[in-house]
Write an enzyme that holds these catalytic residues in place. Sequence first.
Site, PDB file in Angstrom:
ATOM      1  N   ILE A  82      73.303  11.988  55.552  1.00 17.05           N
ATOM      2  CA  ILE A  82      73.944  11.496  56.766  1.00 17.05           C
ATOM      3  C   ILE A  82      74.900  10.361  56.420  1.00 17.05           C
ATOM      4  O   ILE A  82      74.498   9.349  55.844  1.00 17.05           O
ATOM      5  CB  ILE A  82      72.895  11.017  57.803  1.00 17.05           C
ATOM      6  CG1 ILE A  82      71.847  12.106  58.046  1.00 17.05           C
ATOM      7  CG2 ILE A  82      73.597  10.628  59.100  1.00 17.05           C
ATOM      8  CD1 ILE A  82      72.405  13.449  58.457  1.00 17.05           C
ATOM      9  N   LYS A  83      76.148  10.563  56.787  1.00  9.86           N
ATOM     10  CA  LYS A  83      77.191   9.580  56.504  1.00  9.86           C
ATOM     11  C   LYS A  83      77.335   8.659  57.712  1.00  9.86           C
ATOM     12  O   LYS A  83      77.559   9.122  58.836  1.00  9.86           O
ATOM     13  CB  LYS A  83      78.504  10.307  56.219  1.00  9.86           C
ATOM     14  CG  LYS A  83      79.543   9.509  55.474  1.00  9.86           C
ATOM     15  CD  LYS A  83      80.694  10.438  55.092  1.00  9.86           C
ATOM     16  CE  LYS A  83      81.783   9.718  54.346  1.00  9.86           C
ATOM     17  NZ  LYS A  83      82.943  10.632  54.126  1.00  9.86           N
TER      18      LYS A  83
END
Length: 213
Positions: A82-83
């Site tokens: 997850i960015k």
Amino acid sequence: MKFFIDTANLEEIKKANELGILAGVTTNPSLVAKENVPFHDRLREITSIVSGSVSAEVISTDAEGMIEEGEELAKIAPNITIKVPMTKEGLKAVKVFSEKGIKTNVTLIFTANQALLAARAGATYVSPFLGRLDDIGHNGFELISTIADIFNIHGIDTEIIAASIRHPLHVTEAALRGAHIATVPYKVLMQLFNHPLTDQGIEKFLADWNRQK
């Protein structure tokens, strides 16, 4: 140093993966928008090609929204990372993701302090942006060196992804300065293979071989 490719284009990912050098993929909303396909569908396609980390960025600006988005993205495949943007709300979300065993990539890093804060929140990766620092006359290479030194001194396991890479020199310097990973656009990745003397050498070897046949 490992190589990620910075794209959401399937053909580019397939071609890079066939070279045997690809350790992961990074995407962002701008890259996905260019492809004109549903975000989750494209992520499923990418994770079916690449077994390494695939960064998928949340678009919410509050921690609650980021967590909700991130948990849905993480369900797509076990190699989804997850960015999250480097904000206070972003780091709140990173802490929650870390506690749940969800990998994170904190993006838009422009100072060593930001990188340290992200690491302490539990980030798997931090992404300092070289090209964008160049654009405003700052030294992105020094930033990577400083982050690497701080992480080494304090035994921090968070990996440094050199991002916003514009040309091959960025890749070389990132490797020299201690980045663990460079995430590279397809065009720049292809440029890394090239040198006129390599081409000339191959041509000469082939010419010599053909003459003696």
